[in-house]
Design a protein around this motif. Structure first.
Motif, PDB file in Angstrom:
ATOM      1  N   VAL A 150       0.627  -1.157   0.063  1.00 23.16           N
ATOM      2  CA  VAL A 150       0.099   0.098   0.025  1.00 23.16           C
ATOM      3  C   VAL A 150       0.657   1.240   0.015  1.00 23.16           C
ATOM      4  CG1 VAL A 150      -2.026  -1.304   1.253  1.00 23.16           C
ATOM      5  CG2 VAL A 150      -0.349   0.261   2.478  1.00 23.16           C
ATOM      6  N   ASP A 152       2.702   2.390  -2.430  1.00 22.94           N
ATOM      7  CA  ASP A 152       2.326   3.324  -3.801  1.00 22.94           C
ATOM      8  C   ASP A 152       1.050   3.295  -3.716  1.00 22.94           C
ATOM      9  OD1 ASP A 152       5.057   3.831  -4.154  1.00 22.94           O
ATOM     10  OD2 ASP A 152       5.418   1.768  -4.967  1.00 22.94           O
ATOM     11  N   THR A 153       0.244   2.536  -3.317  1.00 20.55           N
ATOM     12  CA  THR A 153      -1.348   2.415  -3.730  1.00 20.55           C
ATOM     13  C   THR A 153      -1.880   2.214  -2.322  1.00 20.55           C
ATOM     14  OG1 THR A 153      -0.459   0.820  -5.687  1.00 20.55           O
ATOM     15  CG2 THR A 153      -2.852   1.172  -5.429  1.00 20.55           C
ATOM     16  N   ASP A 155      -4.972   2.464  -1.512  1.00 19.72           N
ATOM     17  CA  ASP A 155      -6.101   1.933  -1.485  1.00 19.72           C
ATOM     18  C   ASP A 155      -6.136   0.478  -2.165  1.00 19.72           C
ATOM     19  OD1 ASP A 155      -7.421   4.020   0.112  1.00 19.72           O
ATOM     20  OD2 ASP A 155      -7.943   4.987  -1.685  1.00 19.72           O
ATOM     21  N   PHE A 156      -5.143  -0.111  -2.028  1.00 20.71           N
ATOM     22  CA  PHE A 156      -4.847  -1.340  -2.675  1.00 20.71           C
ATOM     23  C   PHE A 156      -5.702  -2.511  -2.154  1.00 20.71           C
ATOM     24  CE2 PHE A 156      -3.070  -5.493  -2.680  1.00 20.71           C
ATOM     25  CZ  PHE A 156      -2.430  -5.801  -4.096  1.00 20.71           C
ATOM     26  N   SER A 157      -6.385  -3.119  -3.041  1.00 20.58           N
ATOM     27  CA  SER A 157      -7.340  -4.294  -2.659  1.00 20.58           C
ATOM     28  C   SER A 157      -6.877  -5.378  -3.478  1.00 20.58           C
ATOM     29  CB  SER A 157      -8.688  -4.010  -3.091  1.00 20.58           C
ATOM     30  OG  SER A 157      -9.254  -2.827  -2.358  1.00 20.58           O
ATOM     31  N   GLY A 175      -6.655  -0.937   1.274  1.00 23.98           N
ATOM     32  CA  GLY A 175      -5.506  -0.359   2.070  1.00 23.98           C
ATOM     33  C   GLY A 175      -5.530  -0.904   3.433  1.00 23.98           C
ATOM     34  N   THR A 284      -1.211 -11.783  -5.539  1.00 24.74           N
ATOM     35  CA  THR A 284       0.401 -11.048  -5.240  1.00 24.74           C
ATOM     36  C   THR A 284       1.167 -11.937  -4.272  1.00 24.74           C
ATOM     37  OG1 THR A 284      -0.753  -8.927  -5.391  1.00 24.74           O
ATOM     38  CG2 THR A 284       1.471  -9.148  -4.417  1.00 24.74           C
TER      39      THR A 284
END
Lengths: 328, 328
Positions: A150, A152-153, A155-157, A175, A284
């Motif tokens: 998270v 760089d991102t 709100d990563f899902s 996130g 991932t």
């Protein structure tokens, strides 16, 4: 300042802004970073949590990083992993899920070290308690690798897997870790390969070899499709070694059977971890390349796509994120 | 006859008709039987297959039974178990299933012992080879216990389970074993309880205690209904020890978690062994009382009925059947 002036200030010390540490059960790795979060120094030792008492951590860390330290002020050190366990340096209590991964530093604890050159922050692990379903789980160290996703991102899902002795699968939503599950896969494999009735049948596999790869992929599918057969297929490895005239001889025999055992163990994990291909997003994988390649082979065989994030890069990114949050 | 007369003939020797031996990996048990197949003498030792070389078996057996032997002719000795393995006394090759259990003696082998007082018959084990499904399996010793089931009922049909380190499940049809499957249950339990990350959480359970029994039955159902969760529920035992405030303290804590681990392992076996309750006939459990009671508790919890046959009685009945077949 007299005593400080006695020590030669190194080039690293001029640039050092903070220190990141991944302190596991059996080793520790430290990185010195400048104000742009660039790594300018690295050190490691085999003094993990299992070989240290609580009052030995500071000295061990100083042994590795004292040459890096500026003399004008204490240096911030962000530590993730087993150093924050109850039996470690000082307990950083588990944060219960759901937890936003950019807020791990809110659970950090600081050992009281009067006059120390180090200002330590021990990051917490995550816990999960579903009393109704008896689904209890913990992680300590992996949450910081997940935080790297998270960085760089925000709100990563997605679904993330950290393969290993105790493989972790975590569901991330915007996130935050919403739930996670640990599989005993690596430990099961080692116990069975080295200490069970199978020990005389199991060698070292090489998934670059076609026969090993076939045996691995077949076993993954068998466990994934019929996890209830796991325990009998284990004994079947021994029986196959006794009865199967088609097995190769010599070193390749043990290699093929090792690949099969590995596939059975990983396939059982996948049966639990990814039953429903609800999303087309890749899973991932976080960890070293060889193990993530093994998992990619397994996941591809049952219809899932993957992407790979290096484990060291992930933990450093997670520690950077925690450091920024501390400053904010 | 001079030298024979020198030895005092015992009361047993007057009545002895033949000798039955169950010779396992870690011990051997011998029974002396009269012409009505009644046991008139017993002996045992800890010299199992693992502690004997091929040329040491006869001396070890004579050490136990020489006082029983009549002087006028060699005594027939029927042996089942690991003495007939490749690494045992002499290999009695596996009979492939399907095999009628009243015909095991057709695969018996006799070590050449010139001038011996013993006429040895080593009974074979059973093997199964389904190359297409990679379902290989072997048993050696358990087939003779299964033969005990057909001693009184030559056309016995049903499902039989022999719990243990390597639990065996066999399908019997009209007096023949048609297929069988080995589960690594007991070995998995021991490895996990003693050598895994769980070792600090696991004590000794007591299924007479209500809390242990509840934990056991719940875990059986969880593994049986969702075998794909097995590997994660293992780690969950450790996490539960760390997190679950409702667990008892002291010795009962380890006892309850041991019961849970046992239930998870046995539940996984049952998920593979009895998915389809196709018949209302009880499952026959062969073995010692404590272990068979544990399996009865587990099987009842998922809707199966059981009956218990003592393991010693079963192996003796099987050896009697083989002895009769030899005479016929």
């Amino acid at each position: 300042m007299e005593s400080s002036a006695m020590r030669e200030t190194t080039e690293i010390a001029h640039q050092l802004a903070w220190i990141a540490v991944d302190w596991g059960s059996s080793n520790l790795r430290a990185w010195g970073l400048d104000q742009h979060d660039k790594v300018i120094a690295q050190a490691s030792s085999d003094k993990g949590m299992l070989s240290l008492k609580a009052d030995e951590y500071e000295a061990e860390l100083l042994r590795l990083v004292s040459d890096w330290l500026p003399t004008n002020a204490p240096t911030k050190v962000l530590v993730c992993g087993m150093a924050g366990a109850r039996q470690g340096w000082l307990e950083a209590a588990y944060l219960p899920v759901p937890t936003r991964l950019d807020q791990l530093s809110q659970g950090a604890v600081t050992p009281g070290l009067a006059g120390s050159q180090l200002h330590i922050y021990l990051l917490p692990g995550l816990s999960q308690t579903h009393s109704a379903t008896a689904h209890f789980d913990v992680m300590r160290g992996e949450e910081t690798q997940l935080a790297g996703l998270v960085a760089d991102t925000p709100d990563f899902s997605g679904l993330a897997c950290l393969p290993g002795t105790h493989a972790k699968w975590a569901t991330l939503e915007a996130g935050a870790v919403t739930q996670f599950t640990t599989y005993l896969t690596g430990e099961l494999y080692k116990l069975l390969a080295r200490q069970s009735v199978l020990q005389h049948s199991i060698g070292s596999d090489d998934l670059n070899d076609a026969a090993c790869r076939d045996a691995f992929v077949t076993a993954v599918s068998e466990s994934y499709e019929a996890p209830e057969t796991f325990s009998s297929r284990l004994f079947g490895v021994r029986a196959q070694d006794l009865l199967d005239g088609r097995l190769p001889t010599g070193k390749m025999r043990g290699a093929v059977l090792a690949a099969r055992l590995s596939g059975l163990a990983i396939g059982l994990e996948l049966a639990g971890a990814c039953r429903e291909p609800s999303s087309q997003a890749p899973i991932t994988l976080i960890g070293n390349q060889a193990l993530c390649q093994r998992y990619t082979l397994a996941l591809n065989a049952i219809g899932f796509q993957t992407r790979h994030v290096d484990g060291d890069e992930a933990v450093l990114a997670g520690l950077r994120l925690a450091h920024h949050a501390l400053k904010a």
